[in-house]
Write a protein that holds these residues in place. Structure first.
Motif, PDB file in Angstrom:
ATOM      1  N   PHE A  30      43.428 -30.137  94.672  1.00  0.00           N
ATOM      2  CA  PHE A  30      43.832 -28.754  94.421  1.00  0.00           C
ATOM      3  C   PHE A  30      45.052 -28.359  95.263  1.00  0.00           C
ATOM      4  N   TYR A  31      46.055 -27.861  94.579  1.00  0.00           N
ATOM      5  CA  TYR A  31      47.166 -27.187  95.246  1.00  0.00           C
ATOM      6  C   TYR A  31      47.860 -26.292  94.240  1.00  0.00           C
ATOM      7  N   LEU A  32      48.756 -25.443  94.748  1.00  0.00           N
ATOM      8  CA  LEU A  32      49.418 -24.489  93.869  1.00  0.00           C
ATOM      9  C   LEU A  32      50.881 -24.336  94.228  1.00  0.00           C
ATOM     10  N   GLU A  33      51.615 -23.860  93.256  1.00  0.00           N
ATOM     11  CA  GLU A  33      53.003 -23.454  93.442  1.00  0.00           C
ATOM     12  C   GLU A  33      53.104 -22.041  92.886  1.00  0.00           C
ATOM     13  N   ILE A  34      53.837 -21.187  93.584  1.00  0.00           N
ATOM     14  CA  ILE A  34      54.011 -19.811  93.126  1.00  0.00           C
ATOM     15  C   ILE A  34      55.452 -19.406  93.373  1.00  0.00           C
ATOM     16  N   SER A  35      55.997 -18.642  92.430  1.00  0.00           N
ATOM     17  CA  SER A  35      57.365 -18.162  92.568  1.00  0.00           C
ATOM     18  C   SER A  35      57.430 -16.706  92.115  1.00  0.00           C
ATOM     19  N   ASP A  36      58.228 -15.918  92.847  1.00  0.00           N
ATOM     20  CA  ASP A  36      58.400 -14.518  92.435  1.00  0.00           C
ATOM     21  C   ASP A  36      59.556 -14.373  91.448  1.00  0.00           C
ATOM     22  N   GLY A  37      60.200 -15.489  91.121  1.00  0.00           N
ATOM     23  CA  GLY A  37      61.301 -15.464  90.165  1.00  0.00           C
ATOM     24  C   GLY A  37      62.587 -14.932  90.770  1.00  0.00           C
ATOM     25  N   GLY A  38      62.562 -14.606  92.026  1.00  0.00           N
ATOM     26  CA  GLY A  38      63.738 -14.071  92.711  1.00  0.00           C
ATOM     27  C   GLY A  38      64.065 -14.885  93.945  1.00  0.00           C
ATOM     28  N   ASN A  39      63.538 -14.450  95.077  1.00  0.00           N
ATOM     29  CA  ASN A  39      63.919 -15.059  96.353  1.00  0.00           C
ATOM     30  C   ASN A  39      62.876 -15.975  96.985  1.00  0.00           C
ATOM     31  N   ILE A  63      41.254 -18.537  96.640  1.00  0.00           N
ATOM     32  CA  ILE A  63      42.180 -18.675  95.506  1.00  0.00           C
ATOM     33  C   ILE A  63      41.545 -19.501  94.402  1.00  0.00           C
ATOM     34  N   TYR A  64      40.998 -20.667  94.761  1.00  0.00           N
ATOM     35  CA  TYR A  64      40.415 -21.544  93.753  1.00  0.00           C
ATOM     36  C   TYR A  64      39.246 -20.858  93.041  1.00  0.00           C
ATOM     37  N   SER A  65      38.385 -20.206  93.804  1.00  0.00           N
ATOM     38  CA  SER A  65      37.245 -19.512  93.200  1.00  0.00           C
ATOM     39  C   SER A  65      37.710 -18.441  92.214  1.00  0.00           C
ATOM     40  N   PHE A  66      38.771 -17.727  92.570  1.00  0.00           N
ATOM     41  CA  PHE A  66      39.291 -16.689  91.675  1.00  0.00           C
ATOM     42  C   PHE A  66      39.886 -17.307  90.410  1.00  0.00           C
ATOM     43  N   THR A  67      40.577 -18.456  90.546  1.00  0.00           N
ATOM     44  CA  THR A  67      41.138 -19.113  89.343  1.00  0.00           C
ATOM     45  C   THR A  67      40.016 -19.524  88.396  1.00  0.00           C
ATOM     46  N   GLN A  68      38.881 -19.935  88.963  1.00  0.00           N
ATOM     47  CA  GLN A  68      37.735 -20.309  88.130  1.00  0.00           C
ATOM     48  C   GLN A  68      37.127 -19.085  87.462  1.00  0.00           C
ATOM     49  N   LYS A  69      37.010 -18.006  88.216  1.00  0.00           N
ATOM     50  CA  LYS A  69      36.409 -16.766  87.714  1.00  0.00           C
ATOM     51  C   LYS A  69      37.210 -16.196  86.539  1.00  0.00           C
ATOM     52  N   ILE A  93      47.558 -14.126  95.943  1.00  0.00           N
ATOM     53  CA  ILE A  93      48.203 -15.277  96.589  1.00  0.00           C
ATOM     54  C   ILE A  93      49.354 -14.813  97.467  1.00  0.00           C
ATOM     55  N   TRP A  94      50.232 -13.946  96.937  1.00  0.00           N
ATOM     56  CA  TRP A  94      51.349 -13.457  97.754  1.00  0.00           C
ATOM     57  C   TRP A  94      50.844 -12.641  98.938  1.00  0.00           C
ATOM     58  N   GLY A  95      49.765 -11.917  98.765  1.00  0.00           N
ATOM     59  CA  GLY A  95      49.190 -11.164  99.874  1.00  0.00           C
ATOM     60  C   GLY A  95      48.767 -12.087 101.012  1.00  0.00           C
ATOM     61  N   ILE A  96      48.144 -13.206 100.659  1.00  0.00           N
ATOM     62  CA  ILE A  96      47.733 -14.197 101.661  1.00  0.00           C
ATOM     63  C   ILE A  96      48.951 -14.787 102.349  1.00  0.00           C
ATOM     64  N   ILE A  97      49.937 -15.200 101.560  1.00  0.00           N
ATOM     65  CA  ILE A  97      51.135 -15.838 102.121  1.00  0.00           C
ATOM     66  C   ILE A  97      51.920 -14.860 102.989  1.00  0.00           C
ATOM     67  N   ASN A  98      52.137 -13.657 102.477  1.00  0.00           N
ATOM     68  CA  ASN A  98      52.944 -12.673 103.220  1.00  0.00           C
ATOM     69  C   ASN A  98      52.267 -12.159 104.482  1.00  0.00           C
TER      70      ASN A  98
END
Length: 184
Positions: A51-60, A93-99, A163-168
């Motif tokens: 399990f891993y993820l990539e996320i982008s805000d489409g900007g910066n 995150i993983y649990s939410f993706t499953q839900k 996800i962004w909340g966790i990262i930020n």
């Protein structure tokens, strides 16, 4: 009279014991209920090894949990720093993706109506999830949508914000200067 006082005291004592028992039982009942609710809310699914993820805000900003790399765009180039998700954060995150059945979402949330909301700048918000040997890409264009499309994308956007909340919230990110790269 003495006997009457004794009887009265006995009744008061019995009443007091009864009241204390009810309070204690009620408190135990609430505590037990709270524990049951917490265990339901904290139910988690075992995270796959891959399990891993990539996320982008489409900007910066973008993030890749496989390489623990966060990238932010600046006018003079990109800055990349190491950010690692905790097991608890990955589990959340993983649990939410499953839900929300992430793997059953469309590749892109696109409005099907004739009337759409267009705005500039629009950003292609995207998440890629890798798990159990599968890869799933899902995106949402904030510059080309509709009310119905927003409603359909609601759980995707909740995952995106979580996800962004966790990262930020990571200390390394809070110390990083905001991007000077702007879109008009």
């Amino acid at each position: 009279m003495r006997n009457n006082t004794k009887t009265k005291n006995m009744r008061m004592l019995t009443l007091l014991i009864l009241i204390l028992s009810l309070i204690d039982f009620h408190g135990f009942s609430q505590e037990n209920q709270k524990l049951n609710t917490e265990s339901i809310n904290n139910t988690s699914v075992s995270i796959p090894e891959d399990f891993y993820l990539e996320i982008s805000d489409g900007g910066n900003d973008s993030y890749n949990s496989h390489y623990n790399s966060f990238s932010r765009k600046y006018s003079d180039g990109n800055k990349m720093i190491n950010i690692e998700l905790t097991e608890s954060e990955k589990d959340r995150i993983y649990s939410f993706t499953q839900k929300i059945n992430f793997y059953k979402m469309p590749i892109q949330f696109v409005p099907k109506e004739k009337i759409v909301k267009m705005s500039t700048p629009g950003f292609l918000k995207s998440i890629v999830i890798y798990s159990n040997g599968k890869k799933k890409y899902v995106s949402y264009n904030s510059g080309f949508t509709s009310d119905l499309n927003d409603k359909k994308a609601k759980v995707f956007l909740e995952l995106y914000e979580m996800i962004w909340g966790i990262i930020n919230s990571k200390e390394e990110i809070t110390k990083l200067p905001k991007s000077d790269y702007y879109y008009e």
